[in-house]
Design a protein around this motif. Structure first.
Motif, PDB file in Angstrom:
ATOM      1  N   THR A 188       6.753   3.407  -3.648  1.00 42.43           N
ATOM      2  CA  THR A 188       6.414   3.413  -2.230  1.00 42.43           C
ATOM      3  C   THR A 188       5.622   2.187  -1.851  1.00 42.43           C
ATOM      4  O   THR A 188       4.876   1.637  -2.652  1.00 42.43           O
ATOM      5  CB  THR A 188       5.593   4.656  -1.884  1.00 42.43           C
ATOM      6  OG1 THR A 188       4.453   4.683  -2.749  1.00 42.43           O
ATOM      7  CG2 THR A 188       6.403   5.907  -2.098  1.00 42.43           C
ATOM      8  N   ALA A 195       2.577   9.299   3.935  1.00 38.84           N
ATOM      9  CA  ALA A 195       3.366  10.457   3.525  1.00 38.84           C
ATOM     10  C   ALA A 195       3.986  10.198   2.158  1.00 38.84           C
ATOM     11  O   ALA A 195       3.977  11.057   1.278  1.00 38.84           O
ATOM     12  CB  ALA A 195       4.440  10.752   4.562  1.00 38.84           C
ATOM     13  N   LEU A 196       4.495   8.971   1.993  1.00 39.92           N
ATOM     14  CA  LEU A 196       5.186   8.667   0.748  1.00 39.92           C
ATOM     15  C   LEU A 196       4.224   8.588  -0.428  1.00 39.92           C
ATOM     16  O   LEU A 196       4.620   8.804  -1.576  1.00 39.92           O
ATOM     17  CB  LEU A 196       5.949   7.347   0.890  1.00 39.92           C
ATOM     18  CG  LEU A 196       7.235   7.449   1.711  1.00 39.92           C
ATOM     19  CD1 LEU A 196       7.787   6.073   2.017  1.00 39.92           C
ATOM     20  CD2 LEU A 196       8.262   8.275   0.967  1.00 39.92           C
ATOM     21  N   PHE A 235       4.239  12.020  -1.501  1.00 37.75           N
ATOM     22  CA  PHE A 235       5.590  12.554  -1.709  1.00 37.75           C
ATOM     23  C   PHE A 235       6.317  11.831  -2.825  1.00 37.75           C
ATOM     24  O   PHE A 235       7.123  12.414  -3.532  1.00 37.75           O
ATOM     25  CB  PHE A 235       6.367  12.425  -0.395  1.00 37.75           C
ATOM     26  CG  PHE A 235       7.748  13.006  -0.434  1.00 37.75           C
ATOM     27  CD1 PHE A 235       7.958  14.278  -0.922  1.00 37.75           C
ATOM     28  CD2 PHE A 235       8.831  12.289   0.033  1.00 37.75           C
ATOM     29  CE1 PHE A 235       9.227  14.823  -0.940  1.00 37.75           C
ATOM     30  CE2 PHE A 235      10.106  12.821   0.019  1.00 37.75           C
ATOM     31  CZ  PHE A 235      10.297  14.096  -0.472  1.00 37.75           C
ATOM     32  N   PRO A 254       0.051  18.522  -1.448  1.00 36.73           N
ATOM     33  CA  PRO A 254       0.933  18.471  -0.291  1.00 36.73           C
ATOM     34  C   PRO A 254       0.732  17.117   0.396  1.00 36.73           C
ATOM     35  O   PRO A 254      -0.259  16.425   0.134  1.00 36.73           O
ATOM     36  CB  PRO A 254       0.444  19.609   0.607  1.00 36.73           C
ATOM     37  CG  PRO A 254      -0.958  19.849   0.196  1.00 36.73           C
ATOM     38  CD  PRO A 254      -1.083  19.423  -1.244  1.00 36.73           C
ATOM     39  N   VAL A 255       1.673  16.731   1.249  1.00 33.72           N
ATOM     40  CA  VAL A 255       1.526  15.457   1.955  1.00 33.72           C
ATOM     41  C   VAL A 255       0.358  15.536   2.934  1.00 33.72           C
ATOM     42  O   VAL A 255      -0.369  14.590   3.131  1.00 33.72           O
ATOM     43  CB  VAL A 255       2.837  15.095   2.679  1.00 33.72           C
ATOM     44  CG1 VAL A 255       2.632  13.919   3.618  1.00 33.72           C
ATOM     45  CG2 VAL A 255       3.909  14.765   1.653  1.00 33.72           C
ATOM     46  N   ARG A 256       0.207  16.714   3.517  1.00 31.16           N
ATOM     47  CA  ARG A 256      -0.902  16.861   4.458  1.00 31.16           C
ATOM     48  C   ARG A 256      -1.625  18.172   4.165  1.00 31.16           C
ATOM     49  O   ARG A 256      -1.037  19.125   3.664  1.00 31.16           O
ATOM     50  CB  ARG A 256      -0.417  16.806   5.904  1.00 31.16           C
ATOM     51  CG  ARG A 256       0.904  17.516   6.143  1.00 31.16           C
ATOM     52  CD  ARG A 256       1.347  17.438   7.580  1.00 31.16           C
ATOM     53  NE  ARG A 256       1.914  16.144   7.905  1.00 31.16           N
ATOM     54  CZ  ARG A 256       1.504  15.403   8.907  1.00 31.16           C
ATOM     55  NH1 ARG A 256       0.550  15.825   9.687  1.00 31.16           N
ATOM     56  NH2 ARG A 256       2.059  14.244   9.154  1.00 31.16           N
ATOM     57  N   TRP A 266      13.402   3.041   3.067  1.00 30.65           N
ATOM     58  CA  TRP A 266      13.098   1.951   2.154  1.00 30.65           C
ATOM     59  C   TRP A 266      12.842   0.661   2.899  1.00 30.65           C
ATOM     60  O   TRP A 266      12.075  -0.172   2.470  1.00 30.65           O
ATOM     61  CB  TRP A 266      14.258   1.737   1.190  1.00 30.65           C
ATOM     62  CG  TRP A 266      14.073   2.468  -0.079  1.00 30.65           C
ATOM     63  CD1 TRP A 266      14.815   3.521  -0.522  1.00 30.65           C
ATOM     64  CD2 TRP A 266      13.076   2.252  -1.065  1.00 30.65           C
ATOM     65  NE1 TRP A 266      14.330   3.955  -1.712  1.00 30.65           N
ATOM     66  CE2 TRP A 266      13.269   3.200  -2.082  1.00 30.65           C
ATOM     67  CE3 TRP A 266      12.031   1.353  -1.192  1.00 30.65           C
ATOM     68  CZ2 TRP A 266      12.470   3.267  -3.215  1.00 30.65           C
ATOM     69  CZ3 TRP A 266      11.228   1.423  -2.311  1.00 30.65           C
ATOM     70  CH2 TRP A 266      11.443   2.362  -3.298  1.00 30.65           C
ATOM     71  N   ASP A 310       5.384  19.549   6.019  1.00 23.96           N
ATOM     72  CA  ASP A 310       4.392  18.885   5.192  1.00 23.96           C
ATOM     73  C   ASP A 310       4.649  17.396   5.119  1.00 23.96           C
ATOM     74  O   ASP A 310       3.738  16.588   5.250  1.00 23.96           O
ATOM     75  CB  ASP A 310       4.432  19.499   3.789  1.00 23.96           C
ATOM     76  CG  ASP A 310       3.356  18.930   2.897  1.00 23.96           C
ATOM     77  OD1 ASP A 310       2.184  19.033   3.294  1.00 23.96           O
ATOM     78  OD2 ASP A 310       3.674  18.407   1.826  1.00 23.96           O
ATOM     79  N   VAL A 311       5.896  17.013   4.942  1.00 25.75           N
ATOM     80  CA  VAL A 311       6.182  15.622   4.596  1.00 25.75           C
ATOM     81  C   VAL A 311       6.260  14.723   5.830  1.00 25.75           C
ATOM     82  O   VAL A 311       6.133  13.519   5.724  1.00 25.75           O
ATOM     83  CB  VAL A 311       7.483  15.539   3.771  1.00 25.75           C
ATOM     84  CG1 VAL A 311       8.696  15.601   4.668  1.00 25.75           C
ATOM     85  CG2 VAL A 311       7.501  14.287   2.916  1.00 25.75           C
ATOM     86  N   CYS A 312       6.432  15.307   6.988  1.00 25.15           N
ATOM     87  CA  CYS A 312       6.657  14.498   8.190  1.00 25.15           C
ATOM     88  C   CYS A 312       5.478  13.565   8.456  1.00 25.15           C
ATOM     89  O   CYS A 312       4.361  14.026   8.684  1.00 25.15           O
ATOM     90  CB  CYS A 312       6.887  15.396   9.401  1.00 25.15           C
ATOM     91  SG  CYS A 312       7.062  14.448  10.916  1.00 25.15           S
ATOM     92  N   PRO A 313       5.701  12.255   8.449  1.00 25.10           N
ATOM     93  CA  PRO A 313       4.582  11.326   8.620  1.00 25.10           C
ATOM     94  C   PRO A 313       3.931  11.433   9.998  1.00 25.10           C
ATOM     95  O   PRO A 313       2.757  11.140  10.144  1.00 25.10           O
ATOM     96  CB  PRO A 313       5.208   9.952   8.441  1.00 25.10           C
ATOM     97  CG  PRO A 313       6.527  10.177   7.829  1.00 25.10           C
ATOM     98  CD  PRO A 313       6.952  11.549   8.211  1.00 25.10           C
ATOM     99  N   LEU A 332      12.564  11.713   5.990  1.00 28.38           N
ATOM    100  CA  LEU A 332      11.803  12.324   4.891  1.00 28.38           C
ATOM    101  C   LEU A 332      11.998  13.837   4.867  1.00 28.38           C
ATOM    102  O   LEU A 332      12.043  14.447   3.798  1.00 28.38           O
ATOM    103  CB  LEU A 332      10.323  11.987   5.013  1.00 28.38           C
ATOM    104  CG  LEU A 332       9.903  10.623   4.455  1.00 28.38           C
ATOM    105  CD1 LEU A 332       8.434  10.372   4.707  1.00 28.38           C
ATOM    106  CD2 LEU A 332      10.192  10.564   2.974  1.00 28.38           C
ATOM    107  N   ARG A 381      13.307  15.944   1.807  1.00 27.04           N
ATOM    108  CA  ARG A 381      12.471  16.982   1.223  1.00 27.04           C
ATOM    109  C   ARG A 381      13.174  18.328   1.185  1.00 27.04           C
ATOM    110  O   ARG A 381      12.948  19.128   0.278  1.00 27.04           O
ATOM    111  CB  ARG A 381      11.182  17.080   2.048  1.00 27.04           C
ATOM    112  CG  ARG A 381      10.242  18.184   1.635  1.00 27.04           C
ATOM    113  CD  ARG A 381       9.567  17.881   0.308  1.00 27.04           C
ATOM    114  NE  ARG A 381       8.440  18.739   0.050  1.00 27.04           N
ATOM    115  CZ  ARG A 381       7.195  18.466   0.370  1.00 27.04           C
ATOM    116  NH1 ARG A 381       6.921  17.335   0.981  1.00 27.04           N
ATOM    117  NH2 ARG A 381       6.227  19.292   0.110  1.00 27.04           N
TER     118      ARG A 381
END
Lengths: 432, 621
Positions: A21, A31-32, A35, A44-46, B504, B567-570, B605, B609
């Motif tokens: 990342t 987030a990455l 993740f 967890p990401v958040r 990426w 969770d993963v959503c920036p 993402l 996920r």
């Protein structure tokens, strides 16, 4: 200059082949970080914003984990200089303290970390009880947690014997005598544990193997499940963020409304939130997720955990510098010290033995307590979480906890030779 | 704390999805801006041109001077700054538009031109609205004649917008392409003078008035009638239409004298595109052009270059705060680089002078809008002592324009808007049957792209009225020409890239590419200031697009409510909201998965996920 070198290194093929990342700061990169990283993906990401407050968990689980890591590292170092043989163990301990670089300090840190870990795990358990975090859907993770508590005690107890001094020998003698009182299988159990009727070479080797290998394997397994369940069951603090206002489904727009008017009304809802669909919980663990109340793990939670790790490490190092771990005379089965005390976390049971039949005090009471503890989430069906809303569970648990603490304090500090009552300021008979 | 912020969101229909594509929704002609940006990012520049051209006969012109409402609406601003959509349009126009004579795909968009069998339409005014209407009507089968008073068609495209923003050959080429469809064009023909309106009624079944708003508005302040005060439209016209100068100068009276007036600042009052154009012209002439007369543009340039060494300051005064000025920020930045001083949030209290403008009094604007949100600047009290006096020799008013419709004999019978133009329905129908109006004359002064859109709407209305039985005009690109058949004529297709490859590229971290411009020292009257983006820059810029036209879609049956996507959503735009039993849907074990379309950057993402492939990114339909 350094910045540009770092930036150049980060653009290199090598760097990018190692780190998946980007390192710059953007929501996606944050987030990455969690993740896309094998080590950080346990997070967890958040996380809920409220988790950032120390009082949310008092960081007791994290502290326990950090102490365990310290114990692993220092334990490996100690293993380099230790032979689990009755003829050599004590001498190794002496050499460790006098002839091995940092040997005394590492031993001290290992010892104090072990004691602190028993304390931290116990407090973690109390905290989880206090917050009602063991309730659905986290019942089973509480059971795992109780198992981890038992493993922690076993770790400490098996480690206690290894120095092979008088303190170790007699504390373990007192502790393992309790096994003898187990109905029917008591004698057999003690034989299995000690490899004989008394503590000798077999016992030392078995305790050593249990301490460095068997318990470690069990602990890793249980920790993996424990952590995984924390993620999958959801943080209990997240439950409290679920809005209490009932939500009703909006009525889909009537088909006869002109589409333009519909579009305008949609735009008027300045937040363009769209329903992706109604989904049905696939398991009891499903829980609401409302990112408005959450922050990125990286950096918010990571920084806090780093601070916890640093502080914990600092505390045990300072303790290791200030206080030496005790090393008494060589173990001597023929010379019983007065008093012979169990390790402090078992000394409450020893105190109980002074008042009740050994079967009751040494086996039934602790066994029942452990069983009740593990079964708690299934016995306590009250869904309330606030301590004030569950007076029965609170008063029972806290009473038992208070009794345990009192027995431990009396046993550790107020007992002298012949288990006679002694005031600690008159004579101190407790050694950690 | 949260319950108020939690919403179950709207239940979307196809129309709702369309509104979330901000650029397209904001474009008056409905250009698929996002889609051509995506096409450029994928290296499909020809497809991109076809898309840009589909809704708009002037892609080459718009690529240079469109006010770009799409960029103002662009959702990329959630992260940083909007996509340079207009500049990207120019990138493909340069390759495939009328500029690229051999390569031009301009004609691909309209298909076969039918013979002019339907009733004839007369269009008065060859500006963007008139020409857009002429284009649509001609393609629908009408005979069309456009009457233009100037010697060149284009209206404000040539008389208003300076050549350094919009090269004249681009305008000429794009108009020539429309004329070549069989549109009749009568130049130098002032309706009412050279040809009576009654004559037009004998020639045409319908008349469309698209004369724009060519008169500058006055400003009701003290000293506004002094010599040295001119209207911006006249100044621009004097510079841009040399042969017409005498009339423009006549209209402004003493404007021509100003060049010989004592030194002092040139003050331009107004904050719109016209004001900026006038200010930039003033920087190039160091005042108002004098005696432009018969000299051609080239000679003029040389003369002006010589004079540009003048240090005469140009100050643009606008009541709006800087960030609310209604021009694309490139225009603002370039004006400043050319040395125009911008005084935003400032009003002119009065102009002082005895026989000529000598000073201008500035007053700070305290509040731009009244309590109802209407434009109504509140100027600081004179007694507050906040006024500022600036020495000035020329004042250019760019405070709005008015229409001149006096050539219509019975104009008094028609309702008129506050700008002096004709009142019409939104389709351009006036109170008089068969008389239509579109563009600025019907809407008041608006942007170029608004005029084009109005021209398209009025064309549809005229066609409907004159030939009710014919096939209705579909502005959506005349895509009949793209029907399958010829292998060369496939409709543009859109490939959704696997989202895992998307994040990426760091597309969410690339900042807007600055547009290449001429260095201020070498700018002239006609040399185009803005250059075209390089192919690499264009792809990089287009790659910043957040692809509003693709949506994260959920197959609810596959969802296991794990919450991983949340969770993963920036950007935290996905929520898993619990439902209660009151909904009638199965108990508390049900949730609604919601997505905030405004914040979603389509990073994919969530899709990456999702353990059950319940989520996907695709075009909603």
């Amino acid at each position: 200059m350094i910045d540009s070198l770092v930036a150049r290194a980060q653009r290199s093929t090598l760097y990018r082949s190692i780190f998946r990342t980007p390192r710059d700061d953007s929501p996606t990169a944050r987030a990455l970080t969690a993740f896309g990283n094998v080590f950080l993906h346990v997070y967890p990401v958040r996380v809920p914003r409220k988790l950032l407050a120390v009082r949310s968990t008092w960081r007791l689980g994290s502290i326990s984990a950090v102490l365990y890591a310290i114990l692993l590292v220092t334990g490996v170092y100690l293993m380099f200089f230790y032979t689990p043989a009755v003829t050599m163990a004590y001498g190794d301990m002496q050499r460790l303290q006098t002839a091995v670089g940092f040997g005394q300090l590492i031993r001290n840190v290992h010892r104090w970390s072990a004691h602190l870990m028993v304390l931290a795990v116990a407090l973690h358990l109390v905290r989880v009880f206090w917050d009602g975090a063991y309730k659905a859907p986290r019942q089973f993770n509480w059971v795992i947690g109780v198992a981890l508590f038992v493993v922690t005690l076993a770790y400490s107890f098996t480690g206690y014997l290894l120095p092979w001094d008088q303190l170790a020998y007699w504390a373990v003698t007192v502790g393992s005598d309790l096994v003898h009182y187990v109905p029917v299988a008591g004698g057999w159990l003690r034989n299995v544990l000690l490899g004989g009727a008394t503590i000798g070479q077999s016992a030392l080797l078995r305790f050593y193997v249990l301490h460095v290998m068997v318990l470690t394997a069990v602990f890793f397994l249980l920790m993996a499940v424990h952590t995984w369940r924390v993620r999958k069951d959801g943080l209990s603090i997240g439950d409290r963020l679920v809005p209490l206002t009932p939500h009703t489904l909006p009525v889909p727009p009537a088909p006869n409304v002109p589409t333009v008017a519909r579009a305008n009304s949609a735009r008027a809802e300045s937040v363009r939130v769209r329903q992706m669909g109604v989904v049905h919980a696939a398991s009891a663990e499903a829980h609401a997720r409302l990112p408005d109340d959450e922050v990125f793990t990286s950096p918010h939670m990571l920084v806090r955990h780093q601070v916890v790790a640093l502080l914990t490490t600092a505390v045990v190092i300072v303790m290791g510098v200030l206080f030496d771990a005790p090393l008494r005379d060589h173990a001597n089965p023929n010379l019983t010290p007065e008093p012979a005390k169990a390790p402090w976390y078992f000394v409450g049971i020893q105190e109980l033995l002074a008042h009740f039949d050994p079967l009751v005090a040494g086996v039934l009471a602790p066994g029942a307590l452990l069983f009740l503890l593990a079964a708690l989430p299934y016995v306590d069906r009250n869904p309330a979480r606030l301590p004030s809303a569950r007076p029965l569970a609170m008063s029972l648990f806290m009473t038992l906890a208070l009794v345990a603490v009192t027995l431990t304090v009396i046993g550790a500090l107020f007992r002298g030779p012949g288990w006679a009552f002694v005031l600690p300021w008159e004579h101190w008979y407790f050694e950690p | 704390m949260t319950s108020s912020a939690v919403t179950l969101g709207v239940v979307p229909d196809a129309q709702w999805f369309e509104t979330t594509v901000s650029c397209t929704a904001a474009c008056p002609v409905g250009t698929d801006a996002g889609r051509y940006v995506v096409a450029i990012s994928e290296g499909r520049d020809a497809d991109a041109y076809d898309l840009a051209r589909a809704h708009n006969p002037f892609p080459s012109i718009c690529g240079r001077v469109c006010s770009a409402p799409c960029e103002r609406a662009c959702r990329r601003a959630v992260i940083d700054t909007p996509i340079a959509i207009r500049a990207l349009k120019r990138v493909v126009a340069e390759q495939y538009g009328v500029e690229a004579s051999g390569q031009s795909r301009w004609h691909r968009a309209h298909g076969i031109v039918p013979p002019a069998t339907l009733p004839s339409v007369g269009i008065i005014g060859a500006g963007p609205a008139g020409l857009a209407a002429a284009y649509e009507l001609r393609l629908a089968g009408h005979a069309v004649t456009v009457y233009e008073r100037d010697a060149r068609p284009g209206g404000m495209l040539v008389a208003g917008i300076p050549a350094f923003r919009l090269p004249r050959d681009v305008v000429a080429d794009e108009i020539a392409a429309i004329i070549a469809l069989g549109v009749m064009l009568e130049l130098g023909c002032t309706v009412g003078r050279d040809v009576p309106v009654d004559t037009l009624w004998t020639r045409h079944a319908a008349l469309l008035v698209t004369v724009g708003c060519s008169r500058g508005r006055a400003l009701a302040i003290e000293g506004a009638e002094l010599p040295g005060v001119a209207r911006a439209v006249d100044v621009l016209r004097a510079v841009n239409v040399p042969t017409e100068t005498s009339r423009a100068a006549g209209a402004t009276g003493s404007a021509v004298d100003s060049a010989t007036a004592p030194s002092g600042a040139v003050v331009v009052i107004g904050g719109g595109s016209v004001a900026f154009d006038a200010a930039r012209i003033a920087r190039r002439t160091a005042g108002i052009p004098e005696g432009v007369g018969s000299s051609g543009q080239t000679a003029l340039d040389a003369a002006r270059m010589a004079r540009r060494t003048s240090t005469q300051p140009v100050i643009l005064v606008a009541p709006e705060p800087r960030h609310e000025l209604p021009v694309p920020h490139e225009e603002l930045e370039e004006a400043e680089r050319e040395g125009v001083t911008i005084r935003a949030g400032t009003a002119v209290r009065r102009i002082v002078g005895v026989t000529h403008v000598e000073q201008v009094v500035f007053a700070p604007v305290l509040r731009l809008r009244d309590a109802d949100g209407r434009f109504n600047p509140q100027v600081a009290d004179a007694a507050a002592g906040t006024d500022e006096i600036v020495s000035a020799s020329v004042v250019i008013l760019a405070v709005g324009q008015e229409a001149d419709t006096t050539f219509l004999p019975d104009v008094s019978a028609l309702a008129r808007g506050p700008w002096g133009g004709l009142a019409t329905s939104s389709e351009g129908r006036t109170a008089q049957p068969r008389l239509y109006a579109a563009g600025d004359v019907a809407s008041g002064p608006r942007d170029l792209i608004d005029a084009v859109a109005f021209g398209q709407r009025v064309a549809r209305a005229i066609h409907e009225d004159l030939a009710p039985d014919a096939v209705a005009i579909s502005i959506a690109g005349h895509t009949a020409a793209w029907q399958p058949g010829a292998p060369d004529a496939d409709p543009p297709h859109f490939v959704i890239q696997p989202p895992s490859h998307r994040y990426w590229s760091g597309y969410d971290r690339v900042s807007r590419t600055p547009l290449p411009v001429l260095s201020p020292e070498v700018r002239t009257f006609s040399g185009e200031v803005e250059a075209v983006l390089s192919p690499d820059d264009a792809r990089r810029e287009a790659g910043r697009c957040l692809r509003c036209m693709e949506h994260v879609l959920l197959d609810a049956g596959r969802c296991i409510t794990c919450g991983g996507c949340v969770d993963v959503c920036p950007y935290g735009c996905i929520s898993l909201v619990p439902l209660t039993a009151s909904t009638g849907i199965d108990s508390a074990a049900s949730f609604v998965l919601t997505l905030d379309e405004h914040s979603c950057i389509r990073c994919g993402l969530c899709v990456a996920r999702c353990p059950t492939a319940a989520l996907s990114i695709a075009r909603a339909s």
